[in-house]
Write a protein that holds these residues in place. Structure first.
Motif, PDB file in Angstrom:
ATOM      1  N   ALA A 112     -21.293  -5.533  28.326  1.00 18.81           N
ATOM      2  CA  ALA A 112     -22.686  -5.938  28.533  1.00 18.81           C
ATOM      3  C   ALA A 112     -22.887  -7.434  28.379  1.00 18.81           C
ATOM      4  N   VAL A 113     -21.807  -8.197  28.409  1.00 21.09           N
ATOM      5  CA  VAL A 113     -21.910  -9.650  28.268  1.00 21.09           C
ATOM      6  C   VAL A 113     -22.784 -10.251  29.362  1.00 21.09           C
ATOM      7  N   SER A 114     -22.808  -9.612  30.529  1.00 19.60           N
ATOM      8  CA  SER A 114     -23.652 -10.133  31.609  1.00 19.60           C
ATOM      9  C   SER A 114     -25.131 -10.079  31.237  1.00 19.60           C
ATOM     10  N   LEU A 115     -25.534  -9.052  30.456  1.00 19.75           N
ATOM     11  CA  LEU A 115     -26.925  -8.975  30.002  1.00 19.75           C
ATOM     12  C   LEU A 115     -27.247 -10.123  29.050  1.00 19.75           C
ATOM     13  N   SER A 116     -26.286 -10.488  28.207  1.00 18.90           N
ATOM     14  CA  SER A 116     -26.498 -11.613  27.299  1.00 18.90           C
ATOM     15  C   SER A 116     -26.755 -12.895  28.077  1.00 18.90           C
ATOM     16  N   TRP A 117     -25.933 -13.116  29.112  1.00 14.16           N
ATOM     17  CA  TRP A 117     -26.116 -14.322  29.919  1.00 14.16           C
ATOM     18  C   TRP A 117     -27.410 -14.268  30.717  1.00 14.16           C
ATOM     19  N   LEU A 118     -27.806 -13.076  31.153  1.00 14.74           N
ATOM     20  CA  LEU A 118     -29.048 -12.952  31.904  1.00 14.74           C
ATOM     21  C   LEU A 118     -30.256 -13.242  31.018  1.00 14.74           C
ATOM     22  N   ILE A 119     -30.247 -12.718  29.789  1.00 19.86           N
ATOM     23  CA  ILE A 119     -31.353 -12.974  28.857  1.00 19.86           C
ATOM     24  C   ILE A 119     -31.440 -14.467  28.543  1.00 19.86           C
ATOM     25  N   PHE A 151     -20.714   0.744  28.702  1.00 18.11           N
ATOM     26  CA  PHE A 151     -21.266  -0.563  29.032  1.00 18.11           C
ATOM     27  C   PHE A 151     -21.713  -1.307  27.783  1.00 18.11           C
ATOM     28  N   VAL A 152     -22.304  -0.572  26.841  1.00 25.56           N
ATOM     29  CA  VAL A 152     -22.706  -1.163  25.555  1.00 25.56           C
ATOM     30  C   VAL A 152     -21.944  -0.437  24.456  1.00 25.56           C
ATOM     31  N   PRO A 153     -20.835  -0.983  23.976  1.00 24.25           N
ATOM     32  CA  PRO A 153     -20.044  -0.318  22.926  1.00 24.25           C
ATOM     33  C   PRO A 153     -20.878  -0.068  21.682  1.00 24.25           C
ATOM     34  N   SER A 154     -20.608   1.053  21.026  1.00 26.34           N
ATOM     35  CA  SER A 154     -21.401   1.451  19.866  1.00 26.34           C
ATOM     36  C   SER A 154     -21.303   0.458  18.717  1.00 26.34           C
ATOM     37  N   GLN A 155     -20.161  -0.210  18.576  1.00 26.54           N
ATOM     38  CA  GLN A 155     -20.017  -1.147  17.464  1.00 26.54           C
ATOM     39  C   GLN A 155     -20.826  -2.422  17.661  1.00 26.54           C
ATOM     40  N   PHE A 156     -21.276  -2.686  18.893  1.00 28.33           N
ATOM     41  CA  PHE A 156     -22.087  -3.872  19.164  1.00 28.33           C
ATOM     42  C   PHE A 156     -23.562  -3.512  19.279  1.00 28.33           C
ATOM     43  N   GLY A 157     -23.887  -2.579  20.166  1.00 27.37           N
ATOM     44  CA  GLY A 157     -25.265  -2.160  20.351  1.00 27.37           C
ATOM     45  C   GLY A 157     -26.150  -3.243  20.937  1.00 27.37           C
ATOM     46  N   ALA A 158     -27.466  -2.987  20.885  1.00 27.37           N
ATOM     47  CA  ALA A 158     -28.433  -3.943  21.434  1.00 27.37           C
ATOM     48  C   ALA A 158     -28.431  -5.243  20.648  1.00 27.37           C
ATOM     49  N   SER A 159     -28.199  -5.156  19.336  1.00 27.98           N
ATOM     50  CA  SER A 159     -28.188  -6.372  18.524  1.00 27.98           C
ATOM     51  C   SER A 159     -27.050  -7.303  18.937  1.00 27.98           C
ATOM     52  N   GLY A 160     -25.925  -6.729  19.358  1.00 29.13           N
ATOM     53  CA  GLY A 160     -24.819  -7.544  19.826  1.00 29.13           C
ATOM     54  C   GLY A 160     -25.162  -8.290  21.104  1.00 29.13           C
ATOM     55  N   ILE A 161     -25.917  -7.634  21.989  1.00 29.50           N
ATOM     56  CA  ILE A 161     -26.345  -8.289  23.226  1.00 29.50           C
ATOM     57  C   ILE A 161     -27.246  -9.483  22.911  1.00 29.50           C
ATOM     58  N   ILE A 162     -28.161  -9.296  21.959  1.00 29.99           N
ATOM     59  CA  ILE A 162     -29.061 -10.383  21.582  1.00 29.99           C
ATOM     60  C   ILE A 162     -28.292 -11.521  20.924  1.00 29.99           C
ATOM     61  N   ARG A 163     -27.339 -11.178  20.043  1.00 30.53           N
ATOM     62  CA  ARG A 163     -26.517 -12.231  19.433  1.00 30.53           C
ATOM     63  C   ARG A 163     -25.723 -12.970  20.502  1.00 30.53           C
ATOM     64  N   GLY A 164     -25.230 -12.241  21.478  1.00 27.06           N
ATOM     65  CA  GLY A 164     -24.517 -12.877  22.575  1.00 27.06           C
ATOM     66  C   GLY A 164     -25.425 -13.799  23.378  1.00 27.06           C
ATOM     67  N   ALA A 165     -26.700 -13.408  23.535  1.00 28.51           N
ATOM     68  CA  ALA A 165     -27.649 -14.246  24.274  1.00 28.51           C
ATOM     69  C   ALA A 165     -27.899 -15.558  23.541  1.00 28.51           C
TER      70      ALA A 165
END
Length: 337
Positions: A74-81, A234-248
């Motif tokens: 889901a790294v692409s979502l981080s870059w999109l955000i 697409f979103v691994p359980s160990q990362f979750g939505a919070s991981g996407i936000i941290r990546g953003a």
């Protein structure tokens, strides 16, 4: 309260309109003013400056790092955000750049809207930003030169035969944190700028075009080699939505640099028109490239196996395309500087 706010807004609007009218009159009559320098930067030149200043370690390093440690496929979502946030900031720059088409960037915008004290702080921060980033780039370039020269050593040669090598290393890397090559690249950049904008813009356009073509090659090649199985989950359980936000939050660093366009209002042929357009075009191009390479890298290699420091070269080697890995590695070492 509402009347007071409306009056303040009206005053600001009138001030802005007066500034635009004065700048417009200056732009229209600049050919008759013998003391004003010629303007050379077109819309294409400004976009090249924006892309060259923005695309860097974000796509070359952060994509792999975020994919492996924070967001997974889901790294692409981080870059999109992060891209949406950067576009929101960019729209502010675009509006102010169109309203105040003069040299100074954030300094001018702060001065016209909040006063000289805020302008002084903005100018100091802007100077610190460019000084620090230029120093880091120059030092990185110097370290690359030293590392390259160190590969010349002939271990089978005698001590006398390697005397020239030891002397060269001593000059290039004298120790104590001193890096002569960093000074030389900084001096070369200064001399190039002193030669004039008309000459330096050609160098900028060439390197920005090469950088764009490299990233386009990385995105296209990785998307061709992408495997759907690597995108699940697409979103691994160990990362979750919070991981996407941290990546953003981490990936937003990759969008820094587009504001350099505003610093060139005094060199733009038509700043009121081209500065806002250049900012918007740059952000759209950069966001599209970042999202494309993110999807490509995550699809090409399982996120657990992505290299944190050399994602694309190692990713191409993982798939057996060593020629693409060599092209990417060599190009990254040179163009990202």
């Amino acid at each position: 309260m509402r009347t007071s706010s409306y009056g303040s807004l009206t005053s600001l609007t009138q001030l802005t309109q007066q500034h635009v009218n004065i700048s417009s009159n200056n732009d229209n009559g600049h050919q008759n003013n013998h003391h004003e320098l010629h303007r050379h930067l077109s819309l294409f030149d400004l976009v090249c400056v924006g892309v060259g200043a923005t695309v860097g370690s974000g796509v070359f390093v952060l994509v792999g790092l975020i994919a492996k440690t924070q967001a997974g496929p889901a790294v692409s979502l981080s870059w999109l955000i992060a891209g949406v946030a950067a576009c929101a900031s960019g729209l502010c720059y675009a509006e102010l750049g169109g309203r105040f088409p003069s040299v100074g960037s954030s300094y001018v915008y702060a001065k016209e809207t909040m006063g000289e004290c805020a302008a002084m702080i903005a100018g100091a921060c802007l100077t610190l930003e460019y000084t620090g980033s230029a120093s880091a780039v120059a030092r990185s370039w110097g370290d690359k030169v030293v590392a390259y020269v160190q590969t010349w050593e002939d271990e089978d040669a005698g001590e006398d035969d390697n005397s020239w090598y030891r002397l060269l290393i001593c000059v290039l890397d004298p120790g104590l944190g001193i890096n002569p090559c960093a000074f030389l690249i900084s001096l070369g950049a200064v001399l190039l700028l002193l030669d004039g904008v008309k000459e330096s813009k050609n160098v900028t356009n060439v390197f920005s075009t090469l950088k764009f073509l490299l990233v386009f090659f990385m995105a296209t090649m990785s998307l061709v080699l992408a495997n759907r199985e690597n995108m699940s989950p697409f979103v691994p359980s160990q990362f979750g939505a919070s991981g996407i936000i941290r990546g953003a939050t981490s990936s937003f660093f990759g969008y820094i640099g587009f504001d350099e366009i505003c610093c060139l209002s005094g060199e733009a042929i038509n700043p009121s028109r081209d500065i806002p357009r250049a900012i918007i075009i740059t952000l759209l191009l950069v966001t599209s490239l970042y999202c494309a390479v993110s999807v490509g890298l995550a699809g090409m290699v399982p996120y657990q196996d992505i290299s944190e420091t050399s994602g694309f070269p190692e990713g191409f080697r993982y798939r057996g395309y060593y020629w693409a890995a060599e092209i990417t590695a060599v190009s990254l070492d040179n163009i990202k500087l």
